[in-house]
Scaffold this motif. Sequence first.
Motif, PDB file in Angstrom:
ATOM      1  N   VAL A   4       0.870  -1.170   0.000  1.00  0.00           N
ATOM      2  CA  VAL A   4       0.000   0.000   0.000  1.00  0.00           C
ATOM      3  C   VAL A   4       0.911   1.224   0.000  1.00  0.00           C
ATOM      4  O   VAL A   4       1.948   1.241   0.665  1.00  0.00           O
ATOM      5  CB  VAL A   4      -0.969   0.005   1.212  1.00  0.00           C
ATOM      6  CG1 VAL A   4      -0.223   0.059   2.519  1.00  0.00           C
ATOM      7  CG2 VAL A   4      -1.979   1.135   1.114  1.00  0.00           C
ATOM      8  N   GLN A  21      -4.972  -7.948   7.228  1.00  0.00           N
ATOM      9  CA  GLN A  21      -6.020  -6.935   7.312  1.00  0.00           C
ATOM     10  C   GLN A  21      -7.196  -7.516   8.070  1.00  0.00           C
ATOM     11  O   GLN A  21      -7.390  -8.727   8.102  1.00  0.00           O
ATOM     12  CB  GLN A  21      -6.433  -6.457   5.928  1.00  0.00           C
ATOM     13  CG  GLN A  21      -6.864  -7.515   4.963  1.00  0.00           C
ATOM     14  CD  GLN A  21      -7.095  -6.954   3.569  1.00  0.00           C
ATOM     15  OE1 GLN A  21      -7.224  -5.754   3.378  1.00  0.00           O
ATOM     16  NE2 GLN A  21      -7.137  -7.822   2.595  1.00  0.00           N
ATOM     17  N   ARG A  23     -11.328  -6.265   9.975  1.00  0.00           N
ATOM     18  CA  ARG A  23     -12.397  -5.286  10.132  1.00  0.00           C
ATOM     19  C   ARG A  23     -12.861  -5.366  11.583  1.00  0.00           C
ATOM     20  O   ARG A  23     -13.251  -6.434  12.053  1.00  0.00           O
ATOM     21  CB  ARG A  23     -13.531  -5.586   9.162  1.00  0.00           C
ATOM     22  CG  ARG A  23     -14.604  -4.543   9.109  1.00  0.00           C
ATOM     23  CD  ARG A  23     -15.523  -4.821   7.905  1.00  0.00           C
ATOM     24  NE  ARG A  23     -16.566  -3.849   7.792  1.00  0.00           N
ATOM     25  CZ  ARG A  23     -16.482  -2.701   7.149  1.00  0.00           C
ATOM     26  NH1 ARG A  23     -15.363  -2.399   6.530  1.00  0.00           N
ATOM     27  NH2 ARG A  23     -17.481  -1.866   7.101  1.00  0.00           N
ATOM     28  N   ASN A  28     -12.051  -0.862   8.534  1.00  0.00           N
ATOM     29  CA  ASN A  28     -10.977  -1.706   8.017  1.00  0.00           C
ATOM     30  C   ASN A  28      -9.633  -1.225   8.550  1.00  0.00           C
ATOM     31  O   ASN A  28      -9.371  -0.020   8.594  1.00  0.00           O
ATOM     32  CB  ASN A  28     -10.949  -1.669   6.487  1.00  0.00           C
ATOM     33  CG  ASN A  28     -12.165  -2.329   5.886  1.00  0.00           C
ATOM     34  OD1 ASN A  28     -12.652  -3.336   6.382  1.00  0.00           O
ATOM     35  ND2 ASN A  28     -12.672  -1.752   4.814  1.00  0.00           N
ATOM     36  N   TYR A  29      -8.803  -2.195   8.939  1.00  0.00           N
ATOM     37  CA  TYR A  29      -7.460  -1.918   9.436  1.00  0.00           C
ATOM     38  C   TYR A  29      -6.458  -2.780   8.684  1.00  0.00           C
ATOM     39  O   TYR A  29      -6.764  -3.912   8.308  1.00  0.00           O
ATOM     40  CB  TYR A  29      -7.346  -2.242  10.934  1.00  0.00           C
ATOM     41  CG  TYR A  29      -8.188  -1.354  11.824  1.00  0.00           C
ATOM     42  CD1 TYR A  29      -7.666  -0.170  12.323  1.00  0.00           C
ATOM     43  CD2 TYR A  29      -9.480  -1.701  12.168  1.00  0.00           C
ATOM     44  CE1 TYR A  29      -8.424   0.652  13.151  1.00  0.00           C
ATOM     45  CE2 TYR A  29     -10.251  -0.895  12.991  1.00  0.00           C
ATOM     46  CZ  TYR A  29      -9.710   0.282  13.470  1.00  0.00           C
ATOM     47  OH  TYR A  29     -10.459   1.103  14.289  1.00  0.00           O
ATOM     48  N   LYS A  50      -5.581   2.723   9.586  1.00  0.00           N
ATOM     49  CA  LYS A  50      -7.046   2.725   9.654  1.00  0.00           C
ATOM     50  C   LYS A  50      -7.592   3.339   8.377  1.00  0.00           C
ATOM     51  O   LYS A  50      -7.125   4.398   7.941  1.00  0.00           O
ATOM     52  CB  LYS A  50      -7.462   3.571  10.867  1.00  0.00           C
ATOM     53  CG  LYS A  50      -8.935   3.801  11.028  1.00  0.00           C
ATOM     54  CD  LYS A  50      -9.154   4.676  12.249  1.00  0.00           C
ATOM     55  CE  LYS A  50     -10.605   4.963  12.498  1.00  0.00           C
ATOM     56  NZ  LYS A  50     -10.795   5.729  13.737  1.00  0.00           N
ATOM     57  N   ASP A  51      -8.578   2.688   7.778  1.00  0.00           N
ATOM     58  CA  ASP A  51      -9.208   3.189   6.557  1.00  0.00           C
ATOM     59  C   ASP A  51     -10.274   4.219   6.932  1.00  0.00           C
ATOM     60  O   ASP A  51     -11.242   3.889   7.616  1.00  0.00           O
ATOM     61  CB  ASP A  51      -9.839   2.035   5.779  1.00  0.00           C
ATOM     62  CG  ASP A  51     -10.405   2.443   4.434  1.00  0.00           C
ATOM     63  OD1 ASP A  51     -10.386   3.645   4.097  1.00  0.00           O
ATOM     64  OD2 ASP A  51     -10.867   1.551   3.706  1.00  0.00           O
ATOM     65  N   SER A  53     -11.715   6.189   4.467  1.00  0.00           N
ATOM     66  CA  SER A  53     -12.389   6.578   3.233  1.00  0.00           C
ATOM     67  C   SER A  53     -13.911   6.491   3.400  1.00  0.00           C
ATOM     68  O   SER A  53     -14.418   5.771   4.264  1.00  0.00           O
ATOM     69  CB  SER A  53     -11.927   5.702   2.068  1.00  0.00           C
ATOM     70  OG  SER A  53     -12.194   4.344   2.325  1.00  0.00           O
ATOM     71  N   GLU A  59     -10.676   4.338  -3.874  1.00  0.00           N
ATOM     72  CA  GLU A  59      -9.476   3.900  -3.172  1.00  0.00           C
ATOM     73  C   GLU A  59      -9.619   4.166  -1.682  1.00  0.00           C
ATOM     74  O   GLU A  59     -10.303   5.087  -1.261  1.00  0.00           O
ATOM     75  CB  GLU A  59      -8.246   4.647  -3.700  1.00  0.00           C
ATOM     76  CG  GLU A  59      -7.918   4.348  -5.143  1.00  0.00           C
ATOM     77  CD  GLU A  59      -6.648   5.041  -5.602  1.00  0.00           C
ATOM     78  OE1 GLU A  59      -5.946   5.622  -4.752  1.00  0.00           O
ATOM     79  OE2 GLU A  59      -6.376   4.994  -6.799  1.00  0.00           O
ATOM     80  N   GLY A  60      -8.937   3.343  -0.897  1.00  0.00           N
ATOM     81  CA  GLY A  60      -8.937   3.549   0.543  1.00  0.00           C
ATOM     82  C   GLY A  60      -8.063   4.730   0.914  1.00  0.00           C
ATOM     83  O   GLY A  60      -7.119   5.079   0.218  1.00  0.00           O
ATOM     84  N   CYS A  61      -8.396   5.358   2.015  1.00  0.00           N
ATOM     85  CA  CYS A  61      -7.608   6.462   2.555  1.00  0.00           C
ATOM     86  C   CYS A  61      -7.219   6.055   3.977  1.00  0.00           C
ATOM     87  O   CYS A  61      -8.090   5.899   4.837  1.00  0.00           O
ATOM     88  CB  CYS A  61      -8.434   7.744   2.558  1.00  0.00           C
ATOM     89  SG  CYS A  61      -7.548   9.166   3.223  1.00  0.00           S
ATOM     90  N   TYR A  62      -5.915   5.862   4.203  1.00  0.00           N
ATOM     91  CA  TYR A  62      -5.446   5.313   5.472  1.00  0.00           C
ATOM     92  C   TYR A  62      -4.670   6.332   6.281  1.00  0.00           C
ATOM     93  O   TYR A  62      -3.953   7.162   5.729  1.00  0.00           O
ATOM     94  CB  TYR A  62      -4.563   4.084   5.223  1.00  0.00           C
ATOM     95  CG  TYR A  62      -5.336   2.914   4.676  1.00  0.00           C
ATOM     96  CD1 TYR A  62      -5.949   2.008   5.531  1.00  0.00           C
ATOM     97  CD2 TYR A  62      -5.483   2.737   3.307  1.00  0.00           C
ATOM     98  CE1 TYR A  62      -6.666   0.940   5.036  1.00  0.00           C
ATOM     99  CE2 TYR A  62      -6.209   1.664   2.802  1.00  0.00           C
ATOM    100  CZ  TYR A  62      -6.794   0.776   3.670  1.00  0.00           C
ATOM    101  OH  TYR A  62      -7.514  -0.290   3.182  1.00  0.00           O
TER     102      TYR A  62
END
Length: 88
Positions: A4, A21, A23, A28-29, A50-51, A53, A59-62
């Motif tokens: 990532v 990963q 949840r 989501n982690y 940590k997501d 988004s 796309e995920g934002c962590y």
Amino acid sequence: METVIFDGEDGTELEFGILEQTRVGGINYLLVIDPEENDEENGSAAYILKDISEDGDEEGCYVFVEDDTEYDAVYKVFAAMLDDIDFE
């Protein structure tokens, strides 16, 4: 290993390898390692992301988990999942 890309605070891109990963509580982690910090004596530094988004985002934002209570709870989940792996 799946990776990532994380945008650092200073604008640089950091690439992390995803170990696992999960949840927890609908969030989501990711448990990730920085391959550049790997050495034989100490191993790799592990981080929990940590997501944050929104639903529908492509796309995920962590972000790094910084809250101690949240970190401890998610850490316990990852520790149980990876019982035979030592990550500090």
